[in-house]
Design a protein around this motif. Structure first.
Motif, PDB file in Angstrom:
ATOM      1  N   GLY A  44      -5.679  24.646  79.541  1.00 53.30           N
ATOM      2  CA  GLY A  44      -6.648  24.076  80.466  1.00 53.30           C
ATOM      3  C   GLY A  44      -5.997  23.337  81.619  1.00 53.30           C
ATOM      4  O   GLY A  44      -6.420  23.459  82.777  1.00 53.30           O
ATOM      5  N   ALA A  47      -4.312  25.899  84.030  1.00 53.98           N
ATOM      6  CA  ALA A  47      -5.278  26.599  84.877  1.00 53.98           C
ATOM      7  C   ALA A  47      -5.744  25.708  86.023  1.00 53.98           C
ATOM      8  O   ALA A  47      -5.858  26.155  87.173  1.00 53.98           O
ATOM      9  CB  ALA A  47      -6.477  27.057  84.042  1.00 53.98           C
ATOM     10  N   GLY A  48      -6.003  24.426  85.729  1.00 57.43           N
ATOM     11  CA  GLY A  48      -6.436  23.509  86.781  1.00 57.43           C
ATOM     12  C   GLY A  48      -5.354  23.212  87.787  1.00 57.43           C
ATOM     13  O   GLY A  48      -5.600  23.170  89.003  1.00 57.43           O
ATOM     14  N   THR A  51      -4.752  26.219  90.066  1.00 55.91           N
ATOM     15  CA  THR A  51      -5.841  26.396  91.030  1.00 55.91           C
ATOM     16  C   THR A  51      -5.762  25.356  92.141  1.00 55.91           C
ATOM     17  O   THR A  51      -5.881  25.688  93.330  1.00 55.91           O
ATOM     18  CB  THR A  51      -7.194  26.294  90.323  1.00 55.91           C
ATOM     19  OG1 THR A  51      -7.267  27.297  89.309  1.00 55.91           O
ATOM     20  CG2 THR A  51      -8.337  26.499  91.311  1.00 55.91           C
ATOM     21  N   LEU A  83     -10.839  30.719  89.382  1.00 59.84           N
ATOM     22  CA  LEU A  83     -10.864  29.843  88.211  1.00 59.84           C
ATOM     23  C   LEU A  83     -12.178  29.981  87.461  1.00 59.84           C
ATOM     24  O   LEU A  83     -12.212  29.996  86.221  1.00 59.84           O
ATOM     25  CB  LEU A  83     -10.644  28.393  88.632  1.00 59.84           C
ATOM     26  CG  LEU A  83     -10.680  27.350  87.507  1.00 59.84           C
ATOM     27  CD1 LEU A  83      -9.619  27.654  86.452  1.00 59.84           C
ATOM     28  CD2 LEU A  83     -10.491  25.943  88.072  1.00 59.84           C
ATOM     29  N   TYR A  86     -12.131  33.089  85.412  1.00 62.56           N
ATOM     30  CA  TYR A  86     -11.277  32.901  84.238  1.00 62.56           C
ATOM     31  C   TYR A  86     -12.011  32.121  83.151  1.00 62.56           C
ATOM     32  O   TYR A  86     -11.960  32.482  81.970  1.00 62.56           O
ATOM     33  CB  TYR A  86      -9.994  32.181  84.643  1.00 62.56           C
ATOM     34  CG  TYR A  86      -9.239  31.615  83.468  1.00 62.56           C
ATOM     35  CD1 TYR A  86      -8.528  32.452  82.619  1.00 62.56           C
ATOM     36  CD2 TYR A  86      -9.249  30.252  83.207  1.00 62.56           C
ATOM     37  CE1 TYR A  86      -7.844  31.933  81.524  1.00 62.56           C
ATOM     38  CE2 TYR A  86      -8.572  29.729  82.120  1.00 62.56           C
ATOM     39  CZ  TYR A  86      -7.866  30.577  81.283  1.00 62.56           C
ATOM     40  OH  TYR A  86      -7.207  30.064  80.202  1.00 62.56           O
ATOM     41  N   LEU A  87     -12.694  31.056  83.546  1.00 63.96           N
ATOM     42  CA  LEU A  87     -13.421  30.246  82.566  1.00 63.96           C
ATOM     43  C   LEU A  87     -14.541  31.046  81.905  1.00 63.96           C
ATOM     44  O   LEU A  87     -14.794  30.908  80.706  1.00 63.96           O
ATOM     45  CB  LEU A  87     -13.991  28.999  83.248  1.00 63.96           C
ATOM     46  CG  LEU A  87     -12.957  27.979  83.754  1.00 63.96           C
ATOM     47  CD1 LEU A  87     -13.650  26.825  84.458  1.00 63.96           C
ATOM     48  CD2 LEU A  87     -12.089  27.470  82.618  1.00 63.96           C
ATOM     49  N   VAL A  97     -18.585  25.356  83.723  1.00 61.83           N
ATOM     50  CA  VAL A  97     -18.119  26.272  84.775  1.00 61.83           C
ATOM     51  C   VAL A  97     -18.706  25.865  86.122  1.00 61.83           C
ATOM     52  O   VAL A  97     -18.006  25.845  87.148  1.00 61.83           O
ATOM     53  CB  VAL A  97     -18.500  27.723  84.438  1.00 61.83           C
ATOM     54  CG1 VAL A  97     -18.166  28.650  85.609  1.00 61.83           C
ATOM     55  CG2 VAL A  97     -17.770  28.186  83.185  1.00 61.83           C
ATOM     56  N   VAL A 100     -16.890  22.736  87.402  1.00 66.34           N
ATOM     57  CA  VAL A 100     -15.546  23.063  87.895  1.00 66.34           C
ATOM     58  C   VAL A 100     -15.615  23.764  89.251  1.00 66.34           C
ATOM     59  O   VAL A 100     -14.818  23.489  90.160  1.00 66.34           O
ATOM     60  CB  VAL A 100     -14.802  23.929  86.862  1.00 66.34           C
ATOM     61  CG1 VAL A 100     -13.504  24.470  87.445  1.00 66.34           C
ATOM     62  CG2 VAL A 100     -14.500  23.112  85.604  1.00 66.34           C
ATOM     63  N   LEU A 212     -10.515  18.257  89.354  1.00 70.41           N
ATOM     64  CA  LEU A 212     -10.542  19.693  89.078  1.00 70.41           C
ATOM     65  C   LEU A 212      -9.735  20.027  87.830  1.00 70.41           C
ATOM     66  O   LEU A 212     -10.167  20.822  86.982  1.00 70.41           O
ATOM     67  CB  LEU A 212     -10.005  20.464  90.281  1.00 70.41           C
ATOM     68  CG  LEU A 212      -9.937  21.987  90.135  1.00 70.41           C
ATOM     69  CD1 LEU A 212     -11.329  22.563  89.912  1.00 70.41           C
ATOM     70  CD2 LEU A 212      -9.286  22.621  91.358  1.00 70.41           C
ATOM     71  N   SER A 216     -11.242  21.560  84.371  1.00 69.80           N
ATOM     72  CA  SER A 216     -10.688  22.775  83.789  1.00 69.80           C
ATOM     73  C   SER A 216     -10.246  22.533  82.347  1.00 69.80           C
ATOM     74  O   SER A 216     -10.474  23.371  81.463  1.00 69.80           O
ATOM     75  CB  SER A 216      -9.506  23.263  84.630  1.00 69.80           C
ATOM     76  OG  SER A 216      -8.846  24.345  84.011  1.00 69.80           O
ATOM     77  N   VAL A 220     -11.913  24.580  79.192  1.00 70.99           N
ATOM     78  CA  VAL A 220     -11.092  25.461  78.355  1.00 70.99           C
ATOM     79  C   VAL A 220     -11.085  24.980  76.910  1.00 70.99           C
ATOM     80  O   VAL A 220     -11.200  25.774  75.968  1.00 70.99           O
ATOM     81  CB  VAL A 220      -9.657  25.543  78.914  1.00 70.99           C
ATOM     82  CG1 VAL A 220      -8.740  26.274  77.941  1.00 70.99           C
ATOM     83  CG2 VAL A 220      -9.657  26.260  80.256  1.00 70.99           C
TER      84      VAL A 220
END
Length: 234
Positions: A44, A47-48, A51, A83, A86-87, A97, A100, A212, A216, A220
């Protein structure tokens, strides 16, 4: 012969299952006990961070190289959409979602101004310009409470942009104010505000980027599922 109609009522277990399914759809299943797995937390955060870094990096690159499509934050918006996809693919809750995506859009919209300031801080040059007129921003700029100065350079050429940094209520036509400009002309010039660092707007993006990353992370982590959806229907 009278027919007796019987209405089936949902059992308490069925109602509980439906509520659990709805809650998992909105906020994610989060099917773990105790602390979430470390690898899920790392996923998680990664990913954040990727991004946020890509959103800021592409906009800064666009401002530095003079690519309007990137400098205007469109690359940051694309990163927010990526992103979100992906989520959704990992099964994150719909509400998370949406949160985010909103944070990603806010970061993308705040980044162009900060990126322009960063470019001017690195290669900008300062010159003195002369004020030709001063307008009250309360009346001309949507009530923002800023004063807008029209200026001309040392050669007497009037600039197309109006300056609000360094332009105040005590500024009068004929006064000299400092202006920072890009010698390559890829970033619009702007006034120099006393007491503000050139990279301060970039540091101002930290709260949005941190939010953000946090969003994320939560999305996640709460997407973790022990059972497959097909197993839950049995």
């Amino acid at each position: 012969m009278a027919l007796v109609r019987r209405t089936r009522r949902a059992s308490p277990s069925a109602d509980s299952h439906l509520m659990t399914h709805q809650r998992a759809t909105v906020w994610g299943p989060a099917e773990f006990v105790g602390l979430p797995p470390w690898w899920l937390v790392a996923e998680g955060v990664l990913a954040g961070v990727l991004t946020a870094g890509a959103a800021v990096g592409t906009t800064l690159y666009g401002a530095w190289t003079g690519r309007p499509s990137l400098a205007d934050g469109e690359g940051g918006l694309a990163c927010a959409v990526a992103l979100a996809l992906y989520l959704v693919s990992v099964g994150a809750g719909r509400a998370l979602v949406g949160i985010v995506v909103l944070l990603g859009v806010c970061l993308a919209l705040h980044t162009p101004q900060a990126a322009a300031c960063g470019v001017l801080a690195e290669r900008g040059r300062v010159q003195s310009v002369t004020v030709t007129s001063v307008e009250d921003g309360w009346a001309t700029d949507g009530g923002r409470g800023r004063y807008l100065c029209s200026v001309r350079d040392a050669d007497g050429v009037s600039l197309k942009v109006r300056i609000w940094r360094g332009c105040g209520g005590t500024t009068r036509p004929g006064d000299a104010i400092a202006l920072v400009y890009d010698p390559e002309g890829r970033v619009p010039p702007r006034g120099v505000e006393a007491g503000s660092g050139g990279l301060e707007p970039l540091r101002g993006l930290t709260p949005w980027a941190s939010a953000l990353v946090a969003g994320s992370l939560v999305a996640v982590v709460r997407s973790y599922r022990l059972t497959r959806p097909a197993d839950m229907k049995l």
